[in-house]
Design an enzyme around this catalytic site. Structure first.
Site, PDB file in Angstrom:
ATOM      1  N   THR A   1       0.822  -1.218   0.000  1.00  0.00           N
ATOM      2  CA  THR A   1       0.000   0.000   0.000  1.00  0.00           C
ATOM      3  C   THR A   1       0.846   1.253   0.000  1.00  0.00           C
ATOM      4  OG1 THR A   1      -1.856  -1.060   1.071  1.00  0.00           O
ATOM      5  CG2 THR A   1      -1.678   1.293   1.386  1.00  0.00           C
TER       6      THR A   1
ATOM      7  N   TYR B   1      -8.109   0.816  -3.441  1.00  0.00           N
ATOM      8  CA  TYR B   1      -6.958   1.290  -4.228  1.00  0.00           C
ATOM      9  C   TYR B   1      -6.227   0.060  -4.761  1.00  0.00           C
ATOM     10  CZ  TYR B   1      -4.712  -0.191   0.065  1.00  0.00           C
ATOM     11  OH  TYR B   1      -4.297  -0.954   1.138  1.00  0.00           O
TER      12      TYR B   1
ATOM     13  N   SER C   1       1.848  -7.782  -0.521  1.00  0.00           N
ATOM     14  CA  SER C   1       2.626  -8.728   0.308  1.00  0.00           C
ATOM     15  C   SER C   1       1.873 -10.004   0.676  1.00  0.00           C
ATOM     16  CB  SER C   1       3.125  -8.034   1.573  1.00  0.00           C
ATOM     17  OG  SER C   1       2.078  -7.853   2.499  1.00  0.00           O
TER      18      SER C   1
ATOM     19  N   THR D   1       1.542  -4.355   4.175  1.00  0.00           N
ATOM     20  CA  THR D   1       1.344  -4.571   5.614  1.00  0.00           C
ATOM     21  C   THR D   1       0.859  -5.983   5.927  1.00  0.00           C
ATOM     22  OG1 THR D   1      -0.924  -3.772   5.483  1.00  0.00           O
ATOM     23  CG2 THR D   1       0.806  -2.147   5.997  1.00  0.00           C
ATOM     24  N   ASP D   2       0.287  -6.681   4.943  1.00  0.00           N
ATOM     25  CA  ASP D   2      -0.324  -7.986   5.257  1.00  0.00           C
ATOM     26  C   ASP D   2       0.679  -8.998   5.809  1.00  0.00           C
ATOM     27  OD1 ASP D   2      -2.544  -6.796   4.274  1.00  0.00           O
ATOM     28  OD2 ASP D   2      -3.053  -8.349   2.826  1.00  0.00           O
TER      29      ASP D   2
ATOM     30  N   LYS E   1       0.281  -7.158  12.756  1.00  0.00           N
ATOM     31  CA  LYS E   1      -0.826  -6.324  12.284  1.00  0.00           C
ATOM     32  C   LYS E   1      -2.075  -6.755  13.047  1.00  0.00           C
ATOM     33  CE  LYS E   1      -3.174  -4.892   8.004  1.00  0.00           C
ATOM     34  NZ  LYS E   1      -3.165  -5.033   6.516  1.00  0.00           N
TER      35      LYS E   1
ATOM     36  N   GLU F   1      -1.940 -28.108  29.592  1.00  0.00           N
ATOM     37  CA  GLU F   1      -3.056 -29.042  29.337  1.00  0.00           C
ATOM     38  C   GLU F   1      -2.669 -30.125  28.331  1.00  0.00           C
ATOM     39  OE1 GLU F   1      -6.132 -25.492  28.893  1.00  0.00           O
ATOM     40  OE2 GLU F   1      -7.150 -27.434  28.887  1.00  0.00           O
TER      41      GLU F   1
HETATM   42  N1  DAS Z   1      -2.452  -5.939   0.123  1.00  0.00           N
HETATM   43  C1  DAS Z   1      -1.744  -5.291   1.188  1.00  0.00           C
HETATM   44  C2  DAS Z   1      -0.280  -5.729   1.147  1.00  0.00           C
HETATM   45  O1  DAS Z   1       0.340  -5.578   0.108  1.00  0.00           O
HETATM   46  C3  DAS Z   1      -1.756  -3.821   1.090  1.00  0.00           C
HETATM   47  C4  DAS Z   1      -1.015  -3.215   2.243  1.00  0.00           C
HETATM   48  O2  DAS Z   1      -1.647  -3.086   3.284  1.00  0.00           O
HETATM   49  O3  DAS Z   1       0.180  -2.940   2.138  1.00  0.00           O
HETATM   50  O4  DAS Z   1       0.209  -6.187   2.184  1.00  0.00           O
END
Ligand code: DAS
Length: 354
Positions: A39, A53, A86, A119-120, A192, A311
């Protein structure tokens, strides 16, 4: 009209300016930005599109050109390693990226590295680099929750912060870092935790510090092994073993565990509660272990850590617990650890130490 003295004065002034610019550049640290997509390189149709986007569109040179402030912080060079979202990162992407980082940090004219990333799976890449790149130089992974085209986009400040931290001597020796939303988090601890807010990245043990107007404020340092203290080295790794994650829930059956167990060197059990294993699944995990597959108990619960022999009879079944690592982090550590022929006991030591 011809004024040789004026021309000489102007030429002397220009030379002085050039000399001072060179001198200033020589004083600034050298930071390389390795861009992978996400992103932070995304673009939406309008400023109102903060969630709608296309990721991985803007090239690294445009990201750098759009942030002239960083030229006062460091001499910055960009490399476009990948241009992908990602969620599509593969083990090969991890290897290529880590090997490039490892090569660059060996250069005496490189003081720090920034990796721009979606970010994923940012938390997975950050932890992987934390485990396998033998350096004390700052490596900072950064992303954004909104594309640069959106109102109140977060990427520019996140990237400015990342370059500042990567250029900072006081960031050395702290392992791989993640700068998002004014915080400096450990690449090991951060994940995240919210998927539609800019305050998305959290460490359950807290951030290492904050960065405000380019100044780092540190409050703690990592205690687990990382980077220069790691026993693992990307320069000695050519391939990563298959490690998969099976998610547990009420009424779970062994189906996923049996299917994944066919090709995996380890199964990460994303268990309920404290990594609990449903009675219906225990026999399958016992058989997988007998067939040489490592069984690692993590938990679907985001906080706390999995206790050994609480457990579940881990000693009896020769299982490993993932400690405080969530399933996706446990998979990264298991892949790196199993590049070596480790017993379950050795593997458990690795999970305590990293
Ligand atoms: N699809 C997500 C990624 O590329 C977009 C983002 O949050 O960066 O990880």
């Amino acid at each position: 009209m011809y004024f040789p003295s004026r021309i000489r004065a102007l030429a002397a002034g220009a030379a002085l300016l050039a000399a001072s610019a060179i001198a200033q550049a020589q004083q600034l640290p050298n930071v390389v930005i390795l861009a992978t997509g996400g992103t932070i390189a995304g673009a939406g149709a309008s400023a109102a599109n903060s969630a709608t986007y296309a990721a991985a569109k803007v090239p690294v040179d445009k990201l750098i050109a759009g942030l002239p402030e960083i030229s006062k912080v460091a001499n910055v060079k960009g490399e476009q390693v990948f241009q992908i979202a990602s969620e599509s990162f593969t083990n090969d992407n991890l290897l290529v990226l880590a090997k490039r980082v490892s090569a660059l940090v060996k250069q005496s004219d490189v003081d720090g590295i920034v990796v721009t990333h979606g970010t994923d799976t940012l938390e997975e890449t950050a932890y992987f680099l934390n485990l396998v790149v033998r350096t004390s130089k700052p490596i900072v992974v950064v992303g954004s929750m909104r594309p640069g085209t959106a109102l109140s986009a977060d990427g520019a400040l996140n990237l400015y912060d990342a370059v500042n931290v990567a250029a900072s001597k006081d960031a050395m020796g702290k392992g791989v870092l993640v700068t998002m939303n004014d915080e400096i988090n450990s690449g090991r601890d951060v994940s995240k935790s919210i998927n539609i807010k800019t305050e998305a990245f959290k460490s359950q043990w807290g951030a290492l510090g904050m960065i405000v107007e380019g100044k780092n404020y540190w409050f703690r340092a990592p205690v687990k092994r990382h980077t220069a203290q790691s026993e693992f080295n990307i320069d000695e790794i050519t391939t990563l073993p298959q490690v998969d994650i099976a998610y547990s829930y009420g009424n779970v059956t062994p189906t996923a565990y049996e299917a994944l167990g066919k090709g995996a060197k380890a199964i990460i059990h994303a268990g309920t509660g404290n990594g609990s294993v449903a009675a219906a699944v225990v026999p399958t995990l016992q058989k997988l272990r007998a067939d040489g597959v490592q069984v690692i108990r993590s938990a679907r619960v985001p906080g706390g850590f999995v206790l050994r022999n609480a457990e579940q009879p881990d000693d009896k079944y020769d299982w490993v617990v993932a400690h405080d690592l969530n399933p996706q982090k446990a998979r990264i550590l298991a892949m790196v650890a199993l590049t070596k022929p480790l017993s379950a006991a050795d593997l458990q030591r690795v999970f305590w130490e990293y």
